[in-house]
Design a protein around this motif. Structure first.
Motif, PDB file in Angstrom:
ATOM      1  N   SER A 162       0.844  -1.187   0.000  1.00 49.00           N
ATOM      2  CA  SER A 162       0.000   0.000   0.000  1.00 49.00           C
ATOM      3  C   SER A 162       0.882   1.241   0.000  1.00 49.00           C
TER       4      SER A 162
ATOM      5  N   ARG B 137      -3.807   4.213   6.930  1.00 48.89           N
ATOM      6  CA  ARG B 137      -4.157   3.436   5.732  1.00 48.89           C
ATOM      7  C   ARG B 137      -5.685   3.368   5.562  1.00 48.89           C
ATOM      8  N   GLY B 138      -6.144   3.652   4.353  1.00 44.03           N
ATOM      9  CA  GLY B 138      -7.574   3.598   4.057  1.00 44.03           C
ATOM     10  C   GLY B 138      -8.303   4.909   4.250  1.00 44.03           C
TER      11      GLY B 138
ATOM     12  N   GLN C 298     -10.210   4.256   0.021  1.00 45.91           N
ATOM     13  CA  GLN C 298     -10.568   3.266  -0.982  1.00 45.91           C
ATOM     14  C   GLN C 298     -11.912   2.652  -0.614  1.00 45.91           C
TER      15      GLN C 298
ATOM     16  N   HIS D  70     -14.516   0.407   1.021  1.00 49.27           N
ATOM     17  CA  HIS D  70     -14.579  -0.226   2.339  1.00 49.27           C
ATOM     18  C   HIS D  70     -15.805  -1.128   2.382  1.00 49.27           C
TER      19      HIS D  70
ATOM     20  N   GLN E 170     -12.233  -3.063   4.006  1.00 42.41           N
ATOM     21  CA  GLN E 170     -11.000  -3.590   3.445  1.00 42.41           C
ATOM     22  C   GLN E 170     -10.185  -4.248   4.552  1.00 42.41           C
ATOM     23  N   PRO E 171      -9.515  -5.347   4.242  1.00 44.92           N
ATOM     24  CA  PRO E 171      -8.840  -6.122   5.291  1.00 44.92           C
ATOM     25  C   PRO E 171      -7.657  -5.408   5.927  1.00 44.92           C
TER      26      PRO E 171
ATOM     27  N   TYR F 274      -7.411  -2.443   6.977  1.00 44.72           N
ATOM     28  CA  TYR F 274      -7.785  -1.385   7.910  1.00 44.72           C
ATOM     29  C   TYR F 274      -7.958  -2.004   9.293  1.00 44.72           C
TER      30      TYR F 274
ATOM     31  N   THR G  28     -14.837   4.646   6.103  1.00 43.64           N
ATOM     32  CA  THR G  28     -13.894   3.857   6.910  1.00 43.64           C
ATOM     33  C   THR G  28     -14.607   3.146   8.053  1.00 43.64           C
TER      34      THR G  28
ATOM     35  N   SER H  41     -15.178  -0.524   7.627  1.00 41.34           N
ATOM     36  CA  SER H  41     -14.067  -1.394   8.004  1.00 41.34           C
ATOM     37  C   SER H  41     -13.888  -1.421   9.514  1.00 41.34           C
TER      38      SER H  41
END
Length: 276
Positions: free
Chosen positions: A17, A63-64, A70, A72, A74-75, A77, A190, A193
């Protein structure tokens, strides 16, 4: 109050990432600022110029989060992944003697995970209104379950109002300034996640084993659950310093930035003196 700076933007390549961050000021020591839910490095707009008068300030967008929000969920996060990313950042910037870590809300759990993962990189630890569960406490439904349903239905502002008013007090969202609302909208998804790790616990033994100085900061008007987390941490780390920020609730660094900044600067100064 100092004018919020136009912050430089940097990108650190990770194995899988990228980590977006700002770096501001100069100094022999550095402060790492870790934001909480619905935020990114813009959250620290009133801390960055004040802390940078004495220290270099590093503020990542986890991240995220914006500007790399991105799809969501997402793994990647997660609390542990964020802590690993930040350790990579500190090492990449050649801060091998460590940084002073400041984490707010969910960011406080990331900060504690960072201190546990890489204790040699953590010169001091400031936890502002942590809200995490300890491993000897039962799981409970996340308070923002209704918020998730609203997000999935596309009711972004209604979802944000529900979340922000719960953590900071009734009618907070309506009264928030436009830049904060824009930041929250940029990071709203977010939560899709975040809800998957809502009961991720902190091990009490990890907190008790902290080897760096610890500052606990709470808003005088914050919901009681945040104070209960600080009470438990104070029991686990009896030498921890504790400060209450007057005229402020959960978003204390925005509501009363002068008091918040001074408390952090005084603590870091004492931690540096003790380290010499």
């Amino acid at each position: 109050m100092s004018r919020a700076p136009d912050l430089p933007h940097h990108i650190l390549a990770l194995a899988d990432s990228q980590l977006h961050y700002t770096q501001y000021g100069h100094g022999a020591s550095a402060v790492l600022l870790i934001h909480g839910s619905l935020c990114d490095y813009r959250y620290w707009r009133w801390q960055t110029p004040a802390l940078a008068e004495r220290h270099q300030v590093l503020a990542p967008s986890l991240r995220g989060c914006w500007p790399a929000a991105q799809a969501h969920p997402q793994p990647g996060y997660s609390i542990d992944t964020h802590a690993q990313d930040l350790a990579h950042l500190v090492r990449a910037l050649d801060r091998h003697t460590g940084v002073h870590v400041v984490g707010h809300s969910r960011g406080a759990q990331v900060a504690l995970a960072f201190a546990t993962l890489a204790p040699a990189l953590c010169r001091s630890l400031t936890l502002a209104d942590p809200g995490f569960r300890f491993d000897d406490e039962p799981e409970s439904p996340p308070f923002y379950a209704q918020t998730i349903g609203q997000l999935q239905a596309g009711d972004i502002d209604l979802a944000l109002q529900e979340f922000i008013d719960t953590v900071n007090g009734a009618d907070t969202w309506r009264r928030m300034v436009p830049w904060f609302k824009d930041m929250s909208r940029d990071n709203a998804l977010t939560l899709l996640s975040q809800v998957r790790e809502a009961n991720t616990p902190v091990r009490a033994r990890d907190a008790a084993a902290l080897s760096c100085p610890l500052l606990l900061v709470g808003g005088a008007n914050s919901p009681a659950k945040y104070g209960s987390r600080q009470d438990r941490l104070q029991q686990l780390v009896p030498d921890a310093r504790r400060v209450r920020i007057a005229l402020a609730a959960h978003g204390m660094n925005l509501a009363n930035p002068r008091a918040f900044n001074q408390a952090v600067l005084d603590f870091i100064e004492d931690a540096e003196a003790a380290h010499q």
